[in-house]
Design an enzyme around this catalytic site. Sequence first.
Site, PDB file in Angstrom:
ATOM      1  N   THR A 179      -0.898   6.132   4.829  1.00 17.93           N
ATOM      2  CA  THR A 179      -2.098   6.169   5.662  1.00 17.93           C
ATOM      3  C   THR A 179      -1.748   6.783   7.012  1.00 17.93           C
ATOM      4  OG1 THR A 179      -4.037   4.918   6.393  1.00 17.93           O
ATOM      5  CG2 THR A 179      -1.880   3.909   6.768  1.00 17.93           C
ATOM      6  N   CYS A 208      -4.044   6.069   1.064  1.00 17.18           N
ATOM      7  CA  CYS A 208      -3.867   4.924   0.159  1.00 17.18           C
ATOM      8  C   CYS A 208      -3.853   5.339  -1.307  1.00 17.18           C
ATOM      9  CB  CYS A 208      -4.943   3.865   0.406  1.00 17.18           C
ATOM     10  SG  CYS A 208      -4.928   3.235   2.098  1.00 17.18           S
ATOM     11  N   GLY A 230      -1.371  -5.360   9.390  1.00 16.60           N
ATOM     12  CA  GLY A 230      -2.727  -5.825   9.615  1.00 16.60           C
ATOM     13  C   GLY A 230      -3.815  -4.847   9.235  1.00 16.60           C
ATOM     14  N   GLY A 255       0.789  -1.220   0.000  1.00 18.24           N
ATOM     15  CA  GLY A 255       0.000   0.000   0.000  1.00 18.24           C
ATOM     16  C   GLY A 255       0.825   1.275   0.000  1.00 18.24           C
ATOM     17  N   LEU A 256       0.110   2.397   0.043  1.00 22.25           N
ATOM     18  CA  LEU A 256       0.726   3.722  -0.017  1.00 22.25           C
ATOM     19  C   LEU A 256       0.735   4.361   1.372  1.00 22.25           C
ATOM     20  CD1 LEU A 256      -0.911   4.752  -3.395  1.00 22.25           C
ATOM     21  CD2 LEU A 256       1.518   4.351  -3.014  1.00 22.25           C
ATOM     22  N   ALA A 284      -8.723   0.274   7.137  1.00 20.99           N
ATOM     23  CA  ALA A 284      -7.637   0.050   6.188  1.00 20.99           C
ATOM     24  C   ALA A 284      -7.007  -1.317   6.428  1.00 20.99           C
ATOM     25  CB  ALA A 284      -6.579   1.143   6.339  1.00 20.99           C
TER      26      ALA A 284
END
Length: 203
Positions: A67, A163, A145, A64-65, A132
């Site tokens: 957060t 994200c 997680g 992911g990006l 998320a």
Amino acid sequence: MQVMAKIKELLNKGINSVTDNTLILVEHKPVYTIGIRSKPYEDPLLERRLRTLGADFVHTNRGGLITFHGLGQLVAYPILYLPSFDLNNSIKCYVRRLESTIIDLCKEFGVKSSTMDGLPGVWVANDRKIAAIGIHCSQYVTCHGIAINCNVDLKWFQEIIPCGITDKTVTSLSNELKRDVNINEVMPKLLKSFQTNFNCNFQ
């Protein structure tokens, strides 16, 4: 930092039996984290700006990006050995099980949520992200997680594009229910949902 030290200890030890499976629940102090797709966020000016808001800024090896994690958000770190569970040793099955865990949790609060094709996390009305998901897995052992927005201050998310999704917003259980829902209220329901979806018991 004690939580991260515990996670590193478990991962370094190596998990290879059902007795080693661990679920860590935590509420972080404000921190922005970026995943392995970090290139868009490697600007020192961005990191400096976010730090001036009073948040930490951390690089991670999850998917992911960018957060945000902070007070009012329940974060769960499952450190699991996948062959211990009925998941066909599949990362995709594992992620689907995490999604179901969150969806069933939201249902307990009367909040209808779902997944969206091609977009990570769990959503309300296909428009507002309420949780998320970002994981890492090596040799069938999972880390990182899920993060469930309980009564987190949503203004933190306005400082980034969560994200990397530009046309959606972020929500919380409190925002959807129009009342305060803290992590202490959410935690037992999350544990119940996790046990049901992963067919396991806590010791």
